[in-house]
Design a protein around this motif. Structure first.
Motif: not given
Lengths: 532, 143
Positions: A175-176, B17, B21, B24-25, B33-34, B37, B40-41, B74
């Motif tokens: 997904i990333f 975004f 990111a 997420f990291l 985390m999900f 992401a 970002m979308v 997702e």
């Protein structure tokens, strides 16, 4: 939208009948699997629908494509385009699907077989649609059609900690990478004001980086990064060893072949290495732009570094591995590097008609790599039993005594991965490195160095592949490998081995090379009926 | 009042975004985390809508609609997967999943472990109103 566009859009459905067959079959298997379980029944069903899809594809490939004014409108307005490259990749995907169904025949537990096979069919359909995609929307949807079933497919066959961790890692990084790819797509749309890939390329080739060069650079980098995850290009490769090791063997074989195919095709399409008819029209007052350099003239140098880094890292880390699947994962990274060499050289080679075209070499290598890597994973799956798993290189000791023919076939795959003559791997590497040596002009030295780096890497690769062969032939086992009676698995092995050798010597090599050349000719499909 | 230009929207999109990111990291909770992401979308969606307005056609909006739909699919799979993982480890901490790594690499051990969740008050229990009924033979063997 005028009438012609509406008619063209409605007419698209008959061309995607092969994918529709797969989708309907997958739905049927999903629903049927809730009533009846059993891997044989659903494996036959999946095999049947793949063969049916291939048959339908041979029919739809003969349909007349719109030509002339209608063809031009179709190129610049429809979401899917059915050129010969698309048909070539669709055939590849379906053949790979048949091999993977045979491979997984005895690998998947009865309870999950239906869901597993249905997911596999959807993935094959997704690869086919990726090859046809001519719009950022359809390309994104097709790529997700590959990713989403893959998460389920990695998770289903086994429920131990390693498999769950592998599924989780793949899911999060996937997904990333999708988000990165979408970011690039949004900038591509902003640069050109359209989501149609042919129109984007036409605009970009017409005006170079456009009035926003910085935006073009960012778009290039994020698109390459997003697709780099799928083709396991370093530095986006880091999930591959963990996921391949933890995933079921058949899942690892699938990850090594199909997403790579889809990722490279998407790169070829989006960056304009291959363009439909009518895109590369010379514009007055603007020098001719080489193919692949639509977004920026830095594309070859970007791929140069990516290729050198990917193959060196993959090979060096593979030397350190003991686990077979981890080793094959790093080998998969290294081979992605070789394919990137072809991509880096492609813009400079397309001008010359010396027979060494980067895109041809890339497509040939994709086929060769798919065959030999599916074969290598199939050997591991064929030999492993729950009581006597084959996980490490040492576990293969004494294979030549207990299974002489399987050992011979594994040796064929390993020699092909090294790139020994008389195997598909050799022909592929030859085409790629010969192409890189053939670049003329200012960049000639740069590409000679890249070819030299590639050959050095192939030599390093020889070390760890030969180690497997040595263990197999020179050592004796403490506990002999049992293996199971598994006819479909054996068939997969034999088909892969025959293809590995057959595709490197005439007539097989000529057939594949002709198919590859025909595919990148990007003419409309040759049809028996006269074009109207 | 100056109208808000294209650039402002692009900066907003890029910030969303980038925050996603970084999240997420840096995050260790699976659900966060999900969600990072997903953020970002959303940054991409802002970009697309701004460009769609700037270019004067609907292509970007169409892509955004499809993107949101796929993100919903997702999310469904993500929650199912995260639930299965939670059942196994009884925690959403992603650093508990380190079984797959290079053979000579040590597991990353946290110097600052996550704070333990506060102890819940034990549920009140009723005082037994009589002797417990005897279990039959086969039920006992099942337990």
């Amino acid at each position: 939208m005028n009438d012609l566009q509406n008619a063209l859009l409605a007419g698209q459905f008959r061309y995607i009948l092969p994918e529709i067959v797969l989708a309907v079959a997958a739905t049927g298997i999903f629903i049927g699997g809730t009533f009846r379980s059993g891997r044989y029944l659903w494996s036959w069903a999946a095999l049947g629908s793949l063969v049916a899809s291939l048959f339908v594809l041979t029919i739809t490939a003969g349909f007349v494509l719109p030509s002339g004014e209608a063809g031009r409108t179709a190129t610049f307005s429809t979401p899917l385009l059915f050129d010969s490259l698309a048909n070539f990749v669709r055939v590849l995907a379906i053949v790979a699907g048949i091999l993977l169904v045979l491979f997984s025949w005895n690998e998947v537990p009865d309870r999950h077989a239906a869901d597993y096979l249905a997911c596999l069919l959807v993935i094959i359909g997704g690869v086919g649609l990726t090859a046809c995609a001519n719009d950022l929307v359809s390309l994104y949807l097709a790529l997700e059609l590959i990713s989403i079933p893959t998460y389920i497919l990695l998770y289903l066959p086994r429920h131990d900690d390693a498999a769950q961790e592998a599924a989780l890692k793949y899911f999060l990084l996937s997904i990333f990478s999708s988000a990165l790819l979408l970011f690039g797509f949004s900038y591509l749309y902003g640069l050109t004001g359209t989501t149609n890939i042919a129109a984007i390329l036409h605009t970009l080739y017409g005006q170079g980086g456009g009035d926003m060069p910085a935006v073009a650079q960012i778009a290039l980098i994020t698109v390459v990064a997003g697709l780099g995850f799928r083709i396991t290009a370093a530095p986006f490769h880091f999930y591959a060893p963990d996921v391949y090791q933890g995933a079921p063997t058949v899942g690892a074989a699938l990850l090594a072949s199909l997403p790579k195919l889809a990722g490279f095709i998407a790169l070829l399409r989006v960056l304009g290495f291959v363009t439909p008819d009518g895109v590369l029209v010379p514009v007055a007052g603007r020098p001719h732009v080489l193919p692949g350099m639509a977004l920026s003239d830095q594309v070859p140098i970007l791929f140069w570094f990516l290729a050198a880094f990917t193959m060196s890292l993959g090979n060096l880390l593979a030397v350190l591995q003991d686990n077979l699947k981890r080793l094959l994962a790093y080998s998969s990274v290294a081979h992605a590097g070789y394919m990137l060499v072809a991509l880096a050289a492609a813009p400079y080679l397309s001008e010359r008609s010396s027979g060494s075209d980067g895109v041809h070499a890339l497509l040939y290598y994709l086929v060769a790599y798919g065959v030999m890597t599916i074969g290598a994973f199939a050997v591991i799956a064929f030999l492993s039993t729950p009581e006597r798993p084959v996980d490490n290189v040492e576990d293969l000791a004494g294979l030549s005594g207990s299974h002489p023919y399987v050992a011979l076939m594994l040796a064929v795959f390993m020699f092909s991965l090294i790139g020994m003559p008389l195997t598909a791997g050799f022909t592929g590497k030859f085409l790629i490195f010969f192409g890189a040596m053939n670049v003329v002009g200012e960049q000639a030295d740069l590409y000679r160095w890249l070819a030299v780096i590639g050959m050095l890497n192939a030599a390093v690769g020889g070390w760890y592949y030969l180690r497997i062969i040595a263990v197999m032939y020179l050592r004796t086992a403490l506990r002999p490998i049992q293996g199971r009676r598994n006819v479909p698995g054996l068939v997969t092995l034999i088909v892969c081995a025959v293809l590995t050798i057959g595709l490197s010597i005439p007539p097989g090599a000529n057939v594949l090379l002709d198919a590859v050349k025909n595919a990148t000719g990007i003419k409309s499909t040759p049809s028996p009926i006269a074009q109207r | 009042m100056t109208p808000v230009g294209l650039q402002s929207y692009l900066v907003l999109g890029a910030i969303l975004f980038g925050l996603g990111a970084i999240g997420f990291l840096a995050r260790r909770n699976l659900i966060l985390m999900f969600l990072s992401a997903e953020m970002m979308v959303q940054g991409v969606a802002v970009n697309l809508l701004a460009f769609s307005r700037f270019r004067g056609n609907l292509g970007g909006q169409v892509l955004t609609l499809f993107m949101i739909t796929v993100a919903a699919c997702e999310a469904a799979i993500a929650l199912a997967l995260i639930l299965m993982l939670y059942r196994r480890r009884k925690s959403l901490d992603v650093s508990l999943w380190q079984e797959l790594r290079e053979p000579d690499q040590d597991a990353v051990i946290d110097e600052e472990p996550l704070p333990l969740p506060p102890m819940e008050e034990p549920s009140p229990r009723l005082t037994p109103a009589g002797p417990a009924p005897q279990k039959r033979e086969e039920e006992v063997s099942h337990v």
